[in-house]
Scaffold this motif. Structure first.
Motif, PDB file in Angstrom:
ATOM      1  N   ARG A 269       0.837  -1.199   0.000  1.00 50.98           N
ATOM      2  CA  ARG A 269       0.000   0.000   0.000  1.00 50.98           C
ATOM      3  C   ARG A 269       0.876   1.255   0.000  1.00 50.98           C
ATOM      4  O   ARG A 269       0.499   2.274  -0.549  1.00 50.98           O
ATOM      5  N   TYR A 270       2.047   1.152   0.634  1.00 48.80           N
ATOM      6  CA  TYR A 270       2.979   2.274   0.740  1.00 48.80           C
ATOM      7  C   TYR A 270       4.318   1.877   0.136  1.00 48.80           C
ATOM      8  O   TYR A 270       4.944   0.922   0.604  1.00 48.80           O
ATOM      9  N   LEU A 271       4.771   2.637  -0.866  1.00 51.79           N
ATOM     10  CA  LEU A 271       6.058   2.313  -1.472  1.00 51.79           C
ATOM     11  C   LEU A 271       7.196   2.456  -0.472  1.00 51.79           C
ATOM     12  O   LEU A 271       8.163   1.691  -0.490  1.00 51.79           O
ATOM     13  N   TRP A 272       7.093   3.440   0.422  1.00 49.25           N
ATOM     14  CA  TRP A 272       8.215   3.698   1.344  1.00 49.25           C
ATOM     15  C   TRP A 272       8.547   2.481   2.197  1.00 49.25           C
ATOM     16  O   TRP A 272       9.689   2.302   2.609  1.00 49.25           O
ATOM     17  N   VAL A 273       7.576   1.636   2.451  1.00 49.11           N
ATOM     18  CA  VAL A 273       7.838   0.459   3.294  1.00 49.11           C
ATOM     19  C   VAL A 273       8.840  -0.478   2.597  1.00 49.11           C
ATOM     20  O   VAL A 273       9.808  -0.950   3.213  1.00 49.11           O
ATOM     21  N   ILE A 274       8.635  -0.714   1.299  1.00 53.15           N
ATOM     22  CA  ILE A 274       9.568  -1.587   0.565  1.00 53.15           C
ATOM     23  C   ILE A 274      10.920  -0.892   0.435  1.00 53.15           C
ATOM     24  O   ILE A 274      11.979  -1.530   0.578  1.00 53.15           O
ATOM     25  N   GLU A 275      10.904   0.430   0.195  1.00 48.31           N
ATOM     26  CA  GLU A 275      12.172   1.163   0.092  1.00 48.31           C
ATOM     27  C   GLU A 275      12.982   1.044   1.389  1.00 48.31           C
ATOM     28  O   GLU A 275      14.196   0.885   1.373  1.00 48.31           O
ATOM     29  N   LYS A 276      12.279   1.105   2.505  1.00 47.65           N
ATOM     30  CA  LYS A 276      12.940   0.986   3.812  1.00 47.65           C
ATOM     31  C   LYS A 276      13.548  -0.406   3.988  1.00 47.65           C
ATOM     32  O   LYS A 276      14.664  -0.551   4.476  1.00 47.65           O
ATOM     33  N   MET A 277      12.809  -1.435   3.580  1.00 48.57           N
ATOM     34  CA  MET A 277      13.350  -2.805   3.664  1.00 48.57           C
ATOM     35  C   MET A 277      14.633  -2.916   2.848  1.00 48.57           C
ATOM     36  O   MET A 277      15.625  -3.506   3.285  1.00 48.57           O
ATOM     37  N   LEU A 278      14.614  -2.324   1.643  1.00 47.21           N
ATOM     38  CA  LEU A 278      15.789  -2.395   0.772  1.00 47.21           C
ATOM     39  C   LEU A 278      16.968  -1.652   1.386  1.00 47.21           C
ATOM     40  O   LEU A 278      18.112  -2.106   1.298  1.00 47.21           O
ATOM     41  N   GLU A 279      16.701  -0.507   2.009  1.00 45.29           N
ATOM     42  CA  GLU A 279      17.785   0.230   2.686  1.00 45.29           C
ATOM     43  C   GLU A 279      18.397  -0.619   3.790  1.00 45.29           C
ATOM     44  O   GLU A 279      19.618  -0.705   3.918  1.00 45.29           O
ATOM     45  N   HIS A 280      17.534  -1.247   4.582  1.00 44.69           N
ATOM     46  CA  HIS A 280      18.050  -2.103   5.654  1.00 44.69           C
ATOM     47  C   HIS A 280      18.892  -3.240   5.079  1.00 44.69           C
ATOM     48  O   HIS A 280      19.946  -3.574   5.605  1.00 44.69           O
ATOM     49  N   MET A 281      18.406  -3.828   3.977  1.00 41.00           N
ATOM     50  CA  MET A 281      19.130  -4.970   3.399  1.00 41.00           C
ATOM     51  C   MET A 281      20.481  -4.548   2.815  1.00 41.00           C
ATOM     52  O   MET A 281      21.489  -5.203   3.019  1.00 41.00           O
TER      53      MET A 281
END
Ligand code: HEM
Length: 318
Positions: A269-281
């Motif tokens: 629902r929110y793109l930022w959530v996936i972006e945050k996961m990628l930053e963490h990874m």
């Protein structure tokens, strides 16, 4: 009640909630920029429902589905509408050791089916309809591996939301009323170094993923500031609580070329959530403790799309 029904119809999502299937394909297309090609693309997008029905009706299990995503670059040329709130290009993320690359792609077709013949038939009809208007950039056929495992041999998809939590996590709502019913979609094609992965002890692999291999049970989070597992790095919480996404990852392989991979696809629902996961990874949480899955998995592609509600797609044909 009639207006409630109409509102539900206006925001009817695509087949975001369809389960993992035996066969799948991830088809990424570029659309040519001339007016005739854009007009063709609009008309093909507008007939998505009919194309799907022409396959579904021949599938006795009625489990064939297809979701269409439209990327930032072609959103306005194709729809004539302003951008959905968070629709932007995939942002390259450069960690100290690994990079989440950003690659081209205008349209995504995420196809799920009970058998490969239906996938191929659909892609054939679809590409004929596009003709010269579209250029395929990537076409990956995914398959179901034992137990729903990925090619790292771990069960993949366990923590996905279900029930009412599924639409709550994946479908845009009142925060962007013009695009309610849509969903952000991120894809990344990963290639694995299986020899290096298999040289690890199973216990080490389990620490990296954050689950046991055989029983698929969750391991406790590592105490801060230690190296976090993949599972922990991808758990995103804020004041509202935990933010889930839906993953429909599929294994793909061409053994004769030594290619074994995971096609990551996340709906949110929110793109930022996936972006945050990628930053963490890729960067690490805390930096520079990146996700060790990446030491055995190289991201070859990265694209963001928006899968609009079904009526918006249908309108493009008018
Ligand atoms: C969990 C594999 C990439 C997000 C997992 C699990 C496995 C896995 C085996 C544990 C079981 C499960 O809950 O599904 C992989 C592989 C990847 C990959 C092989 C690529 C090489 C990604 C990426 C993202 C992501 C790129 C997000 C940007 C998640 C999330 C969870 C998860 C959110 C669940 C965390 C939780 O327990 O709440 N993944 N994954 N994964 N992965 Fe991945």
């Amino acid at each position: 009640p009639i207006s409630a029904t109409k509102q539900a119809l206006d925001t009817e999502p695509q087949y975001i909630d369809a389960p993992l299937s035996v066969a799948a394909a991830f088809l990424v297309l570029a659309i040519k920029d001339d007016d005739a090609s854009l007009a063709t693309a609009r008309s093909v997008l507008g007939s998505t429902d009919d194309l799907i029905k022409s396959i579904t009706v021949r599938d006795i299990s009625h489990t064939f589905t297809c979701n269409v995503g439209i990327a930032h670059r072609v959103w306005h040329p194709l729809t004539g509408r302003p951008l959905p709130k968070e629709l932007r290009p995939f942002k390259e993320i450069k960690g100290a050791k690994h990079t989440a690359v950003s690659t081209p792609g205008d349209l995504l077709y995420h196809i799920r089916a009970p058998s490969m013949d239906l996938v191929v038939e659909f892609e054939k009809i679809l590409l004929e309809a596009f003709g010269d208007a579209a250029v395929p950039l990537d076409d990956v056929a995914g398959f179901r591996y034992f137990d729903g495992r990925d090619l790292l041999e771990f069960v993949d998809g366990t923590a996905n939301p279900d029930g009412l939590a599924l639409p709550a996590a994946t479908i845009v709502g009142e925060e962007d009323p013009d695009y309610a019913g849509g969903s952000y979609v991120v894809i990344q094609k990963y290639l694995h170094d299986l020899a290096a992965w298999r040289a690890l002890k199973v216990e080490t692999q389990e620490q990296i993923i954050g689950r046991t291999k055989h029983g698929n049970t969750e391991l406790p989070d590592a105490p801060a500031p230690d190296q976090k597992s993949h599972k922990t790095l991808c758990t995103i919480t804020d004041a509202q609580g935990e933010h889930d996404i839906l993953r429909d990852n599929m294994p793909f392989a061409t053994p004769g070329r030594g290619e074994y991979g995971t096609y990551f696809i996340g709906y949110s629902r929110y793109l930022w959530v996936i972006e945050k996961m990628l930053e963490h990874m890729f960067i690490g949480d805390p930096p520079p403790l990146h996700d060790r899955v990446l030491d055995f998995s190289k991201a070859m592609t990265g694209v963001v799309f928006f899968a609009p509600a079904r009526p918006l797609l249908a309108d493009l044909g008018d």
